[in-house]
Design an enzyme around this catalytic site. Structure first.
Site, PDB file in Angstrom:
ATOM      1  N   CYS A 260       0.801  -1.229   0.000  1.00  0.00           N
ATOM      2  CA  CYS A 260       0.000   0.000   0.000  1.00  0.00           C
ATOM      3  C   CYS A 260       0.830   1.274   0.000  1.00  0.00           C
ATOM      4  CB  CYS A 260      -0.934  -0.005   1.203  1.00  0.00           C
ATOM      5  SG  CYS A 260      -1.977  -1.459   1.215  1.00  0.00           S
TER       6      CYS A 260
HETATM    7  C1  UGA Z   1      -1.119   0.695   5.506  1.00  0.00           C
HETATM    8  C2  UGA Z   1      -1.859   1.723   6.388  1.00  0.00           C
HETATM    9  O1  UGA Z   1      -1.273   1.747   7.695  1.00  0.00           O
HETATM   10  C3  UGA Z   1      -3.348   1.363   6.507  1.00  0.00           C
HETATM   11  O2  UGA Z   1      -4.042   2.364   7.228  1.00  0.00           O
HETATM   12  C4  UGA Z   1      -3.940   1.247   5.083  1.00  0.00           C
HETATM   13  O3  UGA Z   1      -5.314   0.874   5.106  1.00  0.00           O
HETATM   14  C5  UGA Z   1      -3.173   0.205   4.303  1.00  0.00           C
HETATM   15  O4  UGA Z   1      -1.781   0.602   4.241  1.00  0.00           O
HETATM   16  C6  UGA Z   1      -3.788   0.101   2.932  1.00  0.00           C
HETATM   17  O5  UGA Z   1      -3.749   1.092   2.187  1.00  0.00           O
HETATM   18  O6  UGA Z   1      -4.431  -0.918   2.618  1.00  0.00           O
HETATM   19  P1  UGA Z   1      -0.058  -1.719   5.899  1.00  0.00           P
HETATM   20  O7  UGA Z   1       0.483  -1.614   4.508  1.00  0.00           O
HETATM   21  O8  UGA Z   1      -0.720  -2.987   6.312  1.00  0.00           O
HETATM   22  O9  UGA Z   1      -1.128  -0.547   6.188  1.00  0.00           O
HETATM   23  O10 UGA Z   1       1.194  -1.514   6.843  1.00  0.00           O
HETATM   24  P2  UGA Z   1       1.662  -0.496   7.977  1.00  0.00           P
HETATM   25  O11 UGA Z   1       1.424  -1.085   9.302  1.00  0.00           O
HETATM   26  O12 UGA Z   1       1.147   0.863   7.718  1.00  0.00           O
HETATM   27  O13 UGA Z   1       3.258  -0.501   7.698  1.00  0.00           O
HETATM   28  C7  UGA Z   1       3.774  -0.104   6.432  1.00  0.00           C
HETATM   29  C8  UGA Z   1       5.287  -0.105   6.442  1.00  0.00           C
HETATM   30  O14 UGA Z   1       5.777   0.968   7.232  1.00  0.00           O
HETATM   31  C9  UGA Z   1       5.937  -1.371   6.996  1.00  0.00           C
HETATM   32  O15 UGA Z   1       7.004  -1.747   6.153  1.00  0.00           O
HETATM   33  C10 UGA Z   1       6.450  -0.950   8.356  1.00  0.00           C
HETATM   34  O16 UGA Z   1       7.577  -1.670   8.770  1.00  0.00           O
HETATM   35  C11 UGA Z   1       6.802   0.517   8.097  1.00  0.00           C
HETATM   36  N1  UGA Z   1       6.819   1.357   9.331  1.00  0.00           N
HETATM   37  C12 UGA Z   1       5.661   1.593  10.008  1.00  0.00           C
HETATM   38  C13 UGA Z   1       8.000   1.922   9.764  1.00  0.00           C
HETATM   39  O17 UGA Z   1       9.071   1.734   9.133  1.00  0.00           O
HETATM   40  N2  UGA Z   1       7.997   2.725  10.883  1.00  0.00           N
HETATM   41  C14 UGA Z   1       6.863   2.972  11.578  1.00  0.00           C
HETATM   42  O18 UGA Z   1       6.923   3.709  12.579  1.00  0.00           O
HETATM   43  C15 UGA Z   1       5.667   2.395  11.138  1.00  0.00           C
END
Ligand code: UGA
Length: 415
Positions: A260
């Protein structure tokens, strides 16, 4: 309410199952009979926490017959919107499903609302979906309704997020369409924002781009803090005490991946360029995020010659709790390591099989074997990596695993 969901992918299956759990009459349409059979047996075709249990608890109809859609008060389009190799969004699945819905509308006399749930560039529902639906001879806003209701589900936490949303956004063609969805979401007791179709599409993209920005921002501060001998996690703790900033998405590391955040950022950049606008911040974030992954390899090169060395990767999934490797930072890292002539040995508790499809040439091994490599890169913060004996190892940490600091040589990516 009678709800039809197309198709049984990640968003559709979670949405359908959760609406069924809330007492709605749900049918999920998909052409993949194998998938439908698995769902009927209470086995989710995708890995998602709690979904198997949920499927076994609820009454959910699944079918490959689009005719079943005709009884529904709303039909939710939950199709994938992948991008091609140039980053252009491919709307083929949306277009095909819209054609099938148009056939249903043609044959049907009652009113129902077609709801786009897929993440699409602003303008898609109005400019692509509605014209196809109207080939039925029926008119939007008169004979049928149209809404765009984006999802904000995180992988691995999708059921929790569905049941506890921060907000519901309803983009509506007209108020009659919006009223139907408003009724469907009444039980959630959260703010329901009603707006137009294009704005709802943009809210989704802007939300994900903002999360990507927040992560990249703290990563940049981390890279600077490392040079200055300051702990970025302490800095983030101090920043988070300001409610306007908040604590979430301030974990510095190797960057964001998944199906995403990276894709939605590219979608927004492409849309901006289409209008003749150069989105400097968004482009900067996309480039910075790729460079951040390669920083792991640069840091490693300070400590060992990569050619001929065996480098162990702990973690392949784009985040813990999933087997999903789409746009995982591990992909960029493995590409760079192979380019440098290193051998790669990898371990992930869930995602090794998916990663093997992308990189059959690397070695997939047990955690113990990976720890016996010449150096170790921590790419995903799985809980089980928090109590490994890292002593006598060379470790480059992309996910702030504090225990790894005991390593003979330890470098955090931004600390
Ligand atoms: C993301 C959004 O958080 C959701 O709200 C959205 O609905 C979804 O995309 C979508 O569009 O369907 P997701 O892709 O499941 O959700 O993952 P996240 O939990 O947001 O993490 C994304 C990435 O960011 C991961 O690689 C994670 O490791 C990284 N991340 C997250 C960081 O590097 N640092 C952080 O503080 C948080």
């Amino acid at each position: 309410m009678k709800v039809a969901v197309i198709v049984a992918g990640y968003v559709g299956l979670v949405t359908g199952a959760c609406f069924a759990k809330l007492g709605n009459e749900v049918v999920i349409i998909d052409i993949d009979e194998k998938k439908l059979k698995a769902i009927n047996n209470g086995i989710s075709p995708i890995y998602e926490e709690g979904l198997d249990e949920l499927l076994r608890q609820i009454c959910l109809e699944v079918s490959s017959d689009y005719g079943k859609v005709s009884a529904s008060e709303t039909v939710m389009l939950c199709l994938g919107t992948p991008s091609d190799e140039n980053g252009t969004i491919v709307l083929d699945y949306m277009i095909e499903a819209s054609k099938r819905i148009a056939e249903m509308l043609r044959a049907r006399s009652g009113y129902s609302v077609v709801t786009v749930k897929s993440t699409v560039p602003p303008g898609t529902t109005e400019e692509v979906v509605i014209p196809i639906l109207e080939t039925s001879g029926k008119k939007a806003g008169q004979d049928f309704g149209v809404c765009m209701c984006p999802e904000f589900l995180r992988e691995g936490k999708a059921i929790y997020d569905f049941m506890h949303p921060a907000r519901v956004v309803i983009g509506e063609y007209d108020s009659q369409s919006g009223d139907v969805l408003d009724r469907l979401y009444q039980d959630f007791k959260v703010p329901i924002m009603r707006t137009d179709l294009k704005t709802a599409e943009m809210i989704k993209l802007a939300s994900n781009a903002y999360l990507a920005t927040k992560i990249s921002f703290i990563n940049e501060i981390g890279n600077l803090c490392k040079r200055l001998g300051i702990d970025v996690y302490e800095v983030a703790r101090g920043m988070a005490l300001d409610d306007r900033i908040g604590s979430q998405f301030l974990n510095a590391g190797v960057g964001f991946g998944g199906s995403c955040l990276p894709k939605d950022l590219i979608m927004l950049i492409a849309k901006a360029k289409e209008t003749g606008y150069k989105p400097a911040i968004l482009e900067g974030i996309a480039n910075f995020n790729d460079a951040q992954a390669l920083r792991m390899v640069e840091l490693l090169k300070k400590h060992l010659t990569l050619r001929g060395a065996t480098i162990g990767l702990l973690g392949l999934a784009f985040k813990p709790g999933t087997d999903d490797v789409r746009d995982s930072r591990a992909i960029k890292i493995v590409e760079a390591l192979l380019d440098e002539g290193a051998r790669v040995r990898a371990y992930d508790p869930l995602a090794a099989d998916n990663f093997r499809r992308l990189f059959p040439q690397i070695e997939y091994a047990s955690k113990e074997a990976v720890l016996n490599s010449d150096a170790i890169l921590i790419v995903t913060e799985w809980a089980e990596f928090k109590d490994i004996d890292y002593r006598r190892k060379i470790v480059i940490d992309g996910r702030r695993i504090d225990k790894a600091r005991e390593a003979k040589i330890y470098e955090g990516i931004g600390w």
